[in-house]
Design a protein around this motif. Structure first.
Motif, PDB file in Angstrom:
ATOM      1  N   UNK A  66      71.180  14.653  40.454  1.00 27.33           N
ATOM      2  CA  UNK A  66      72.286  15.229  40.393  1.00 27.33           C
ATOM      3  C   UNK A  66      73.163  14.732  40.435  1.00 27.33           C
ATOM      4  N   UNK A  67      73.323  13.188  41.045  1.00 29.86           N
ATOM      5  CA  UNK A  67      74.639  12.609  40.867  1.00 29.86           C
ATOM      6  C   UNK A  67      75.290  12.159  39.604  1.00 29.86           C
ATOM      7  N   UNK A  68      74.328  11.598  38.605  1.00 34.49           N
ATOM      8  CA  UNK A  68      74.097  11.114  37.563  1.00 34.49           C
ATOM      9  C   UNK A  68      73.996  11.295  36.497  1.00 34.49           C
ATOM     10  N   UNK A  69      72.829  12.336  36.695  1.00 42.19           N
ATOM     11  CA  UNK A  69      71.923  12.332  35.816  1.00 42.19           C
ATOM     12  C   UNK A  69      72.206  13.655  35.161  1.00 42.19           C
ATOM     13  N   UNK A  70      73.209  14.920  35.802  1.00 44.33           N
ATOM     14  CA  UNK A  70      72.844  16.203  35.488  1.00 44.33           C
ATOM     15  C   UNK A  70      72.356  17.529  35.977  1.00 44.33           C
ATOM     16  N   UNK A  71      70.891  16.960  37.198  1.00 45.09           N
ATOM     17  CA  UNK A  71      70.531  17.081  36.952  1.00 45.09           C
ATOM     18  C   UNK A  71      70.695  18.135  38.396  1.00 45.09           C
ATOM     19  N   UNK A  72      69.935  19.606  38.896  1.00 45.46           N
ATOM     20  CA  UNK A  72      70.681  20.627  39.562  1.00 45.46           C
ATOM     21  C   UNK A  72      70.107  20.278  40.353  1.00 45.46           C
ATOM     22  N   UNK A  73      71.210  20.766  41.536  1.00 45.30           N
ATOM     23  CA  UNK A  73      71.066  20.252  42.775  1.00 45.30           C
ATOM     24  C   UNK A  73      70.351  20.412  43.356  1.00 45.30           C
ATOM     25  N   UNK A  74      69.193  19.954  44.802  1.00 48.50           N
ATOM     26  CA  UNK A  74      68.250  20.964  45.499  1.00 48.50           C
ATOM     27  C   UNK A  74      69.087  20.926  46.853  1.00 48.50           C
ATOM     28  N   UNK A  75      70.150  20.864  46.919  1.00 47.18           N
ATOM     29  CA  UNK A  75      70.867  20.672  48.119  1.00 47.18           C
ATOM     30  C   UNK A  75      71.731  22.049  48.515  1.00 47.18           C
ATOM     31  N   UNK A  76      71.206  22.966  47.608  1.00 47.47           N
ATOM     32  CA  UNK A  76      71.553  24.118  47.724  1.00 47.47           C
ATOM     33  C   UNK A  76      70.981  25.295  48.545  1.00 47.47           C
ATOM     34  N   UNK A  77      71.168  25.743  49.260  1.00 42.36           N
ATOM     35  CA  UNK A  77      70.133  26.323  50.059  1.00 42.36           C
ATOM     36  C   UNK A  77      70.325  28.366  49.754  1.00 42.36           C
ATOM     37  N   UNK A  78      69.393  29.026  49.704  1.00 43.08           N
ATOM     38  CA  UNK A  78      69.317  30.614  50.031  1.00 43.08           C
ATOM     39  C   UNK A  78      70.715  30.739  50.406  1.00 43.08           C
ATOM     40  N   UNK A  79      71.558  31.837  49.757  1.00 45.77           N
ATOM     41  CA  UNK A  79      73.022  32.280  49.971  1.00 45.77           C
ATOM     42  C   UNK A  79      73.084  33.334  51.619  1.00 45.77           C
ATOM     43  N   UNK A  80      72.032  33.324  51.355  1.00 43.75           N
ATOM     44  CA  UNK A  80      71.438  34.118  52.965  1.00 43.75           C
ATOM     45  C   UNK A  80      71.223  32.721  54.715  1.00 43.75           C
ATOM     46  N   UNK A  81      71.496  31.519  53.384  1.00 41.74           N
ATOM     47  CA  UNK A  81      70.785  30.828  54.872  1.00 41.74           C
ATOM     48  C   UNK A  81      72.300  29.750  54.623  1.00 41.74           C
ATOM     49  N   UNK A  82      72.344  28.628  55.988  1.00 47.27           N
ATOM     50  CA  UNK A  82      73.066  27.504  55.429  1.00 47.27           C
ATOM     51  C   UNK A  82      72.687  26.139  55.888  1.00 47.27           C
TER      52      UNK A  82
END
Length: 407
Positions: free
Chosen positions: A71-87
């Motif tokens: 995610x930080x170096x290769x432009x992968x989509x971040x997996x650390x994004x929860x559903x908008x209804x969750x934190x």
């Protein structure tokens, strides 16, 4: 292909890491004394190391580290994004995984008491719930505006759910490759649900779990050279439970919650039947026995490989049903669920899963009370040995009585 590349890399990283580190886990297990020795309840006929969860945990850790790096170096989509209804507090959720793994590893090495092991699982579940892994509202599809807010009950419900999910994998871990293969099948289904639902966090974790399971299965399928132990089975169960919650939103439909239950349907049936069986036998539900699905299949004449493959097929059937439920309307969801329930009930009755085990005895080698079934190979011998022992005791009493002077 570009969208699939990160997931392929995650699965490969977990697989290669687990493959590479499992031999090291074997050596560590032997050095620490984490070894399963043959007994009446166990299928293995030779001492086998049981700290395989160490390699599985390492595979998941490397995959998670690769996801962050990508995610930080290769432009992968971040997996650390929860559903908008969750934190979700992901570091805190990671800590929960570490706690449940450490609990299982401690049990593999030191043989924790059931209460201590349960306490570790509860602590891990509490940490996960605190991280935000909760369902706050359940929607009844049959009632207009039928929303049930769980409020503070969301925490105990989540904790019980995670602890239960953790233990169903642990309880079915009785044949070479069984728990590992079931977890891989369940994780594949959860990955497909996550992709369809746009849940990047659940998708990344589930595909990493698939890779780790397949890597470990290389050493764990019959004849197994290492067992995953509680360090592996508790970790896999906790991971599957967490992924199933990540796959839903804070507001979940009642029928949607059926899906993770179907995905783990076989372990759930095995656990439920064990509870009923032990209640009918008037023994503690925590008392181990030889009435689980894999025991019954072995009694039917199947060898280990055949029994495991049959259970795999049963799991695949339920997972295909879960996939179908995920794509149809409410009415058809209920029809499919009832059909799968009826088929599973038929399998369970055919294997006599609900019939109580009838005998138990004290094993001086393990210093534990063990329950056995009449179908066990040594059952007749045990009955005869007990009869002879009773005859000896009765003879001694008779001799003693004859020696006592009469008044």
């Amino acid at each position: 292909m570009t969208l699939a590349l990160p997931y392929i890399c995650l699965a490969a990283a977990a697989l290669v890491t687990t493959l590479a580190l499992t031999p090291l886990a074997k050596k560590i297990a032997v050095r620490l004394g984490a070894v399963d020795y043959p007994s009446k309840r166990r299928i293995n006929t030779k001492p086998t190391p049981r700290l395989g969860g160490l390699a599985i945990f390492a595979g998941l850790f490397v995959a998670c580290a690769l996801q962050i790096f990508g995610t930080l170096n290769w432009g992968w989509p971040s997996a650390l994004i929860p559903h908008p209804s969750m934190e979700i507090n992901y570091p805190l959720l990671g800590l929960a995984f570490l706690v449940v793994f450490a609990t299982g590893a401690a049990d593999d090495i030191f043989q924790l008491t059931p209460k201590a092991k349960l306490a570790g699982q509860v602590i891990a579940a509490v940490i996960a719930a605190t991280s935000g892994l909760l369902i706050n509202v359940v929607v009844n599809p049959f009632a207009s505006g039928g929303e049930v807010s769980l409020g503070l009950l969301a925490y105990p419900i989540t904790i019980v759910y995670l602890v239960a999910y953790t233990n169903i994998i642990n309880l079915i871990d009785g044949l070479d490759g069984l728990a590992c293969g079931i977890s891989a099948i369940a994780a594949c289904s959860m990955f497909s649900f996550a992709i369809l639902g746009g849940r990047a966090d659940a998708a990344a974790l589930s595909i990493a779990l698939v890779g780790a399971c397949l890597g470990f299965l290389r050493y764990n399928f019959h004849p197994a050279s290492i067992f995953m132990g509680d360090s592996g089975s508790l970790l896999l169960g906790f991971a599957l439970g967490s992924i199933s919650l990540l796959n839903v939103t804070r507001t979940a439909a009642l029928t949607t919650l059926i899906i993770p239950l179907l995905v783990a349907g076989v372990p759930i049936i095995d656990t439920f039947s064990a509870i009923i069986r032990r209640m009918r036998a008037h023994v503690s539900i925590g008392q181990a026995d030889k009435g689980h699905i894999h025991h019954r299949l072995i009694e039917e004449g199947y060898d280990q490989r055949q029994a495991v493959i049959l259970i795999y097929l049963w799991c695949i059937l339920l997972n295909l049903g879960a996939a179908a439920i995920n794509q149809v309307e409410v009415q058809w969801r209920i029809v499919i669920f009832i059909a799968l329930l009826a088929l599973s009930a038929g399998f369970a009755m055919r294997l006599h899963l609900f019939e109580p085990v009838l005998r138990h005895h004290y094993n001086p080698k393990t210093q534990q009370d063990e329950i056995v079934t009449p179908e066990d190979p040594g059952f007749a011998d045990e009955v005869e040995a007990e009869r002879e022992q009773h005859e000896k005791i009765r003879s001694k009493l008779d001799i003693r009585n004859r020696k006592q002077p009469r008044n």
